[in-house]
Design an enzyme around this catalytic site. Structure first.
Site, mmCIF file in Angstrom:
data_model
loop_
_atom_site.group_PDB
_atom_site.id
_atom_site.type_symbol
_atom_site.label_atom_id
_atom_site.label_comp_id
_atom_site.label_asym_id
_atom_site.label_seq_id
_atom_site.Cartn_x
_atom_site.Cartn_y
_atom_site.Cartn_z
ATOM 1 N N LYS A 53 0.842 -1.204 0.000
ATOM 2 C CA LYS A 53 0.000 0.000 0.000
ATOM 3 C C LYS A 53 0.876 1.252 0.000
ATOM 4 O O LYS A 53 0.595 2.212 -0.709
ATOM 5 C CB LYS A 53 -0.940 -0.018 1.212
ATOM 6 N N GLN A 97 -4.833 -1.723 9.461
ATOM 7 C CA GLN A 97 -4.745 -3.055 8.849
ATOM 8 C C GLN A 97 -5.393 -4.108 9.759
ATOM 9 O O GLN A 97 -5.055 -4.217 10.929
ATOM 10 C CB GLN A 97 -3.258 -3.400 8.596
ATOM 11 N N ASP A 120 -11.280 2.864 4.091
ATOM 12 C CA ASP A 120 -11.718 1.472 3.946
ATOM 13 C C ASP A 120 -13.230 1.390 3.778
ATOM 14 O O ASP A 120 -13.763 0.364 3.360
ATOM 15 C CB ASP A 120 -11.331 0.667 5.200
#
Ligand code: NDP
Length: 285
Positions: A53, A97, A120
């Site tokens: 990422k 994460q 997200d």
């Protein structure tokens, strides 16, 4: 024989669009989008995801801030970090994460992220916005799937779509996105009876189960569009999707491969969300 929907190629197009959006944003507002990625613990797979990422951000001109905390970090400490990131002008997107170590409550952490920085799309505010058809920041994987379907020019109106899997990160938001495009959506899960029969009737099949080869080739209706979200490691150490690729590709009109399908799209849509969040921040400033 079906045509392959090439996730790497479409993701490259998305990244090119993002690059020009970032240049425009910089020119207009002087703002460079920033993404903070928070990793708790040392799970090897998570480390790879976080590193990828970071790299993907750099490639398109997004500033990346990585926060790696030890596995025994307390929930309060993590929440304090998120609070700081919520208030930081340099940070437009925050990604924690998952999975988190078991002593930390994931839902509490997800709700601590500002909805305007929730790249997200997991915060209940963003889930609610998606549900009522007024999305703000949407989950990356199903957004990537929608972009893939768009790329082949299929009109979803009136189509029968079957989503196998009902997780909060893939199956449920996926079903909502298809519904908002006027598909008739069936969601299957581990308690569904006769999944084969449901898949057989589908014009669009989305597999998000997490079991290699779960969707059999012979279940696929001739001409169906098959999108395989699954990423599974076989006993031989190879990556495999949830769909029996060989059999399914003999029947489907379009199909996504694994790897090189939905996977690259997920990261591309994360970058896109970060730019969207930066645009929102620049409007609010
Ligand atoms: P989850 O484990 O959270 O959800 C799996 C879903 O599949 C559940 O709804 C479960 O049903 C259902 N399921 C499991 N077994 C069966 C069965 N035998 N019959 C019918 N349904 C079943 O997984 P995720 O949604 O997070 O991920 C799904 C897959 O997608 C995984 O392989 C994951 O690695 C991959 N993935 C890929 C991404 C990408 O970028 N390409 C991103 C995210 C995920 P129930 O709810 O009843 O338990």
């Amino acid at each position: 024989m079906s045509r392959i929907i090439d996730g790497r190629e479409i993701a490259a197009q998305v990244r090119a669009e993002i690059k020009s959006e970032i240049s425009l944003l910089k020119e207009k507002t002087g703002l460079t989008p920033g993404l903070a990625v928070v990793l708790v613990g040392d799970d090897p797979a998570s480390r790879v995801y976080v590193r990828n990422k970071g790299k993907a951000c750099e490639e398109v001109g997004i500033r990346s801030f990585q926060h790696t905390l030890p596995a025994d970090t307390g929930e309060e400490e993590l929440l304090a970090l998120i609070k700081g990131l919520n208030g930081s002008k340099d940070v437009n997107g925050i990604l924690v994460q998952l999975p988190l170590p078991s002593h930390i409550d994931e839902e509490t952490v997800i709700e601590a992220v500002s909805p305007q920085k929730d790249v997200d799309g997991f915060h209940p505010y963003n889930v609610g916005r998606l549900t009522i058809g007024r999305p703000l920041l949407q989950p990356c994987t199903p957004s990537g799937v929608m972009r893939m379907i768009e790329s082949i020019g299929v009109d979803l109106t009136g189509k029968e779509a079957v989503v196998v899997g009902r997780s909060n990160i893939v199956g449920k938001p996926m079903a909502l996105m298809l519904l908002h495009k006027n598909a008739t959506v069936t969601i299957c899960h581990s308690k569904t009876r006769d999944i084969a029969q449901k898949v057989r009737s589908a014009d669009i099949v989305i597999a998000a189960v997490g079991r290699a080869g779960f969707i059999k080739g012979e279940w696929i209706k001739d001409g169906a569009v098959v999108i395989d979200v699954g990423i599974n490691r076989t006993a031989e150490g190879k990556l495999a999707g949830d769909v029996e690729f060989e059999g399914a590709s003999r029947r489907a009109s379009f199909i996504t491969p694994v790897p090189g399908g939905v996977g690259p799209m997920t990261i591309a849509m994360l970058l896109k969300n970060t730019v969207e969040a930066a645009k929102m921040a620049s409007c609010a400033a």
